[in-house]
Design a protein around this motif. Structure first.
Motif, PDB file in Angstrom:
ATOM      1  N   THR A 380       0.370  -1.321  -0.240  1.00  0.00           N
ATOM      2  CA  THR A 380       0.065  -0.407  -0.089  1.00  0.00           C
ATOM      3  C   THR A 380       1.131   1.799   0.068  1.00  0.00           C
ATOM      4  OG1 THR A 380      -1.967  -1.054   1.042  1.00  0.00           O
ATOM      5  CG2 THR A 380      -1.868   1.382   1.121  1.00  0.00           C
ATOM      6  N   LEU A 381       0.521   2.139  -0.551  1.00  0.00           N
ATOM      7  CA  LEU A 381       1.221   3.181  -0.652  1.00  0.00           C
ATOM      8  C   LEU A 381       1.011   4.779   0.154  1.00  0.00           C
ATOM      9  CD1 LEU A 381       2.370   3.604  -4.614  1.00  0.00           C
ATOM     10  CD2 LEU A 381       3.654   2.699  -3.384  1.00  0.00           C
ATOM     11  N   ARG A 382       1.649   5.335   0.567  1.00  0.00           N
ATOM     12  CA  ARG A 382       1.178   5.969   1.386  1.00  0.00           C
ATOM     13  C   ARG A 382       1.233   7.093   0.719  1.00  0.00           C
ATOM     14  NH1 ARG A 382       4.661   5.551   6.571  1.00  0.00           N
ATOM     15  NH2 ARG A 382       3.821   3.250   7.432  1.00  0.00           N
ATOM     16  N   PRO A 383       0.961   8.563   0.795  1.00  0.00           N
ATOM     17  CA  PRO A 383       0.344   9.498   0.429  1.00  0.00           C
ATOM     18  C   PRO A 383       1.219  10.849   0.322  1.00  0.00           C
ATOM     19  CG  PRO A 383      -1.378   9.648   1.913  1.00  0.00           C
ATOM     20  CD  PRO A 383      -1.207   8.346   1.556  1.00  0.00           C
ATOM     21  N   PRO A 384       1.595  11.254  -0.350  1.00  0.00           N
ATOM     22  CA  PRO A 384       3.355  12.125  -0.049  1.00  0.00           C
ATOM     23  C   PRO A 384       2.358  12.768   1.099  1.00  0.00           C
ATOM     24  CG  PRO A 384       1.492  12.993  -2.008  1.00  0.00           C
ATOM     25  CD  PRO A 384       1.424  11.550  -1.499  1.00  0.00           C
ATOM     26  N   LYS A 385       3.257  12.989   2.055  1.00  0.00           N
ATOM     27  CA  LYS A 385       3.332  14.012   3.124  1.00  0.00           C
ATOM     28  C   LYS A 385       3.147  15.562   2.656  1.00  0.00           C
ATOM     29  CE  LYS A 385       5.517  11.318   6.253  1.00  0.00           C
ATOM     30  NZ  LYS A 385       6.143  11.175   7.923  1.00  0.00           N
ATOM     31  N   SER A 386       2.525  16.618   2.653  1.00  0.00           N
ATOM     32  CA  SER A 386       2.445  17.819   2.960  1.00  0.00           C
ATOM     33  C   SER A 386       3.915  18.287   3.599  1.00  0.00           C
ATOM     34  CB  SER A 386       1.849  18.207   3.498  1.00  0.00           C
ATOM     35  OG  SER A 386       0.955  18.749   5.448  1.00  0.00           O
ATOM     36  N   ALA A 387       3.907  19.508   2.715  1.00  0.00           N
ATOM     37  CA  ALA A 387       5.938  20.158   2.845  1.00  0.00           C
ATOM     38  C   ALA A 387       4.905  20.509   4.700  1.00  0.00           C
ATOM     39  CB  ALA A 387       5.278  21.504   2.386  1.00  0.00           C
ATOM     40  N   LYS A 388       4.190  20.780   5.387  1.00  0.00           N
ATOM     41  CA  LYS A 388       3.517  20.995   6.693  1.00  0.00           C
ATOM     42  C   LYS A 388       4.602  19.795   8.122  1.00  0.00           C
ATOM     43  CE  LYS A 388       0.878  23.345   9.627  1.00  0.00           C
ATOM     44  NZ  LYS A 388      -0.432  23.998  10.151  1.00  0.00           N
ATOM     45  N   ALA A 389       4.015  19.045   7.535  1.00  0.00           N
ATOM     46  CA  ALA A 389       3.521  17.392   7.972  1.00  0.00           C
ATOM     47  C   ALA A 389       5.321  17.091   7.628  1.00  0.00           C
ATOM     48  CB  ALA A 389       3.134  16.565   7.543  1.00  0.00           C
ATOM     49  N   ALA A 390       5.967  17.035   7.314  1.00  0.00           N
ATOM     50  CA  ALA A 390       7.549  16.830   6.187  1.00  0.00           C
ATOM     51  C   ALA A 390       8.124  17.418   7.651  1.00  0.00           C
ATOM     52  CB  ALA A 390       7.846  17.082   5.326  1.00  0.00           C
ATOM     53  N   ALA A 391       8.260  18.754   7.786  1.00  0.00           N
ATOM     54  CA  ALA A 391       8.563  19.560   8.632  1.00  0.00           C
ATOM     55  C   ALA A 391       8.159  19.066  10.001  1.00  0.00           C
ATOM     56  CB  ALA A 391       8.668  20.875   8.412  1.00  0.00           C
ATOM     57  N   ALA A 392       7.416  19.043  10.649  1.00  0.00           N
ATOM     58  CA  ALA A 392       6.953  18.781  11.873  1.00  0.00           C
ATOM     59  C   ALA A 392       7.625  16.979  12.363  1.00  0.00           C
ATOM     60  CB  ALA A 392       5.833  18.156  11.886  1.00  0.00           C
ATOM     61  N   ALA A 393       7.936  16.570  10.726  1.00  0.00           N
ATOM     62  CA  ALA A 393       7.900  15.439  11.416  1.00  0.00           C
ATOM     63  C   ALA A 393       9.746  15.188  11.640  1.00  0.00           C
ATOM     64  CB  ALA A 393       7.869  14.077  10.365  1.00  0.00           C
ATOM     65  N   ALA A 394      10.294  15.892  10.742  1.00  0.00           N
ATOM     66  CA  ALA A 394      11.709  15.761  10.901  1.00  0.00           C
ATOM     67  C   ALA A 394      11.814  17.077  12.342  1.00  0.00           C
ATOM     68  CB  ALA A 394      12.321  16.585  10.363  1.00  0.00           C
TER      69      ALA A 394
END
Length: 404
Positions: A380-394
């Motif tokens: 199952t492919l996960r939808p790409p993260k938004s820039a905001k979500a990617a920054a929060a994960a980092a």
């Protein structure tokens, strides 16, 4: 005297068959002339003569994308990382079929297509197969047809493309695979492998399961065919399958395929394995009767294979891959690519052939075959993260690292 009489009878039968074949060829030629369509061999000869005027490889960068087509050869570039290469294909506009012999490269990172013209190149074709080795791309076989589709020509030529100069070269080798399309190529431990495919004359369609090998590391390129015995495991005749090479041991893992042909005829001798002459005759007769019944019951529909095999590089012998896990539904025309220790499968189509229509069901799912355990499982492919979500994960990863 008896032997001579039999020999004469055999010669007479051969002459009769030859005359019948010649008569059929003349009738076909007469029908072709009456239709006003050129012979497919003459069409190919004209194309090659027109292309012979080229003297050097030309490059056109940032060109328009290739025209619409199917069954082209679309593979990774043999010497440029991150680029793709497209050769040939065909297009049907509802009335006429056009075949191509153009060579394109595509750089996904830049979104740029480039077109290359070589003074020598394979004639127009579709459904060819290709594999790369040490900066070169090897292409074998494929098919060509007259514009109306009334005549077919299958190729048995081998071509090599230099990835640096983008020049094509025809390799003139004796022997090798017969003419075909729908086959596949792979390179394992410096050896080019050719397997399967089909040959269609419009009067007869023959599917194949022969394996041919070409040692690309040898000083002289020579085709060879690994010997088999009646007890060897060999995939059944098929085309349109896919396979990947396992980097761990160089074995080729094959999955699926398609075959549209009646069950093979079986002799009583091959299946009579009972004890004693009576048992052998009984079982042999039953096998012949079963084969005849299966052939008579064949309704012309194709069969989609869902089996898998592994070709060992040291012995060039096939072995079955047991079907485990959650395997994909029956389909053809899927993609298969090796990724780490997985063979990843995407898409495909399942055709249901009725008496009057063909109903096709297309798939858009992902499956993976674990090359170590031989088990399938869905992906199952996960939808790409938004820039905001990617920054929060980092930021979360950074905080966790700081607490260590």
């Amino acid at each position: 005297m008896g032997k001579k009489d039999k020999k004469k009878q055999g010669l007479g039968a051969a002459k009769t068959a030859a005359k019948a074949a010649k008569k059929e060829e003349k009738a076909a030629a007469a029908a072709l002339k009456a239709s006003g369509e050129d012979d497919v061999e003459a069409i190919l000869a004209d194309i090659l003569a027109a292309e012979a005027a080229a003297v050097a490889v030309t490059e056109a960068v940032a060109v328009e994308p290739p025209t619409p087509r199917v069954n082209g050869t679309f593979v990774p570039h043999p010497s440029r990382d991150g680029e793709l290469l497209l050769f040939g294909g065909e297009h049907f506009d509802g009335a006429r079929t056009t075949f191509y012999s153009d060579t394109y490269t595509y750089a996904p990172a830049k979104g740029v297509w480039s077109l290359y013209t070589s003074p020598t190149r394979p004639p127009p074709r579709s459904a060819a197969a290709a594999a790369a080795y040490r900066g070169h791309l090897y292409l074998f076989g494929g098919e060509f047809a007259s514009p109306s589709g009334g005549q077919f020509h299958h190729f048995k030529d081998l071509w090599r493309l230099d990835g640096a100069s983008m020049a094509w070269e025809k390799l003139e080798l004796r022997g090798g695979p017969t003419a075909r399309s729908g086959h596949r190529l792979a390179v394992s431990k410096g050896r080019l492998l050719v397997f399967g495919g089909f040959y269609d004359t419009l009067r007869e369609t023959r599917y194949m399961n022969d394996l041919h090998v070409l040692d690309l590391t040898a000083d002289e390129l020579v085709w060879s065919t690994p010997p088999t015995t009646p007890t060897d495991v060999v995939p059944s005749p098929r085309s349109g399958f896919q396979w990947v090479v396992d980097d761990a041991d160089g074995s080729a893992v094959l999955y699926g395929g398609f075959c549209k042909a009646p069950p093979p005829k079986k002799s009583g001798r091959a299946h009579a394995v009972g004890k004693g002459k009576a048992a052998k005759a009984s079982k042999g007769g039953a096998a012949i009767a079963a084969a005849m019944a299966a052939e008579e019951a064949y309704d012309g529909r194709g069969t989609i294979m869902t089996d898998a095999f592994r070709l060992r590089p040291d012995t060039l012998k096939w072995g079955r891959v047991k079907k485990g896990g959650y395997a994909p539904a029956a389909r053809a025309g899927f993609g298969l690519h090796a990724y780490k220790r997985l063979a990843v499968l995407f898409g495909g189509v399942e055709d249901e052939e009725g008496e009057e229509e063909l109903v096709s069901r297309f798939h858009a799912d992902l499956f993976a075959l674990n090359l170590d355990r031989g088990k399938w499982h869905p992906l199952t492919l996960r939808p790409p993260k938004s820039a905001k979500a990617a920054a929060a994960a980092a930021a979360r990863r950074k905080r966790r690292k700081g607490r260590r």
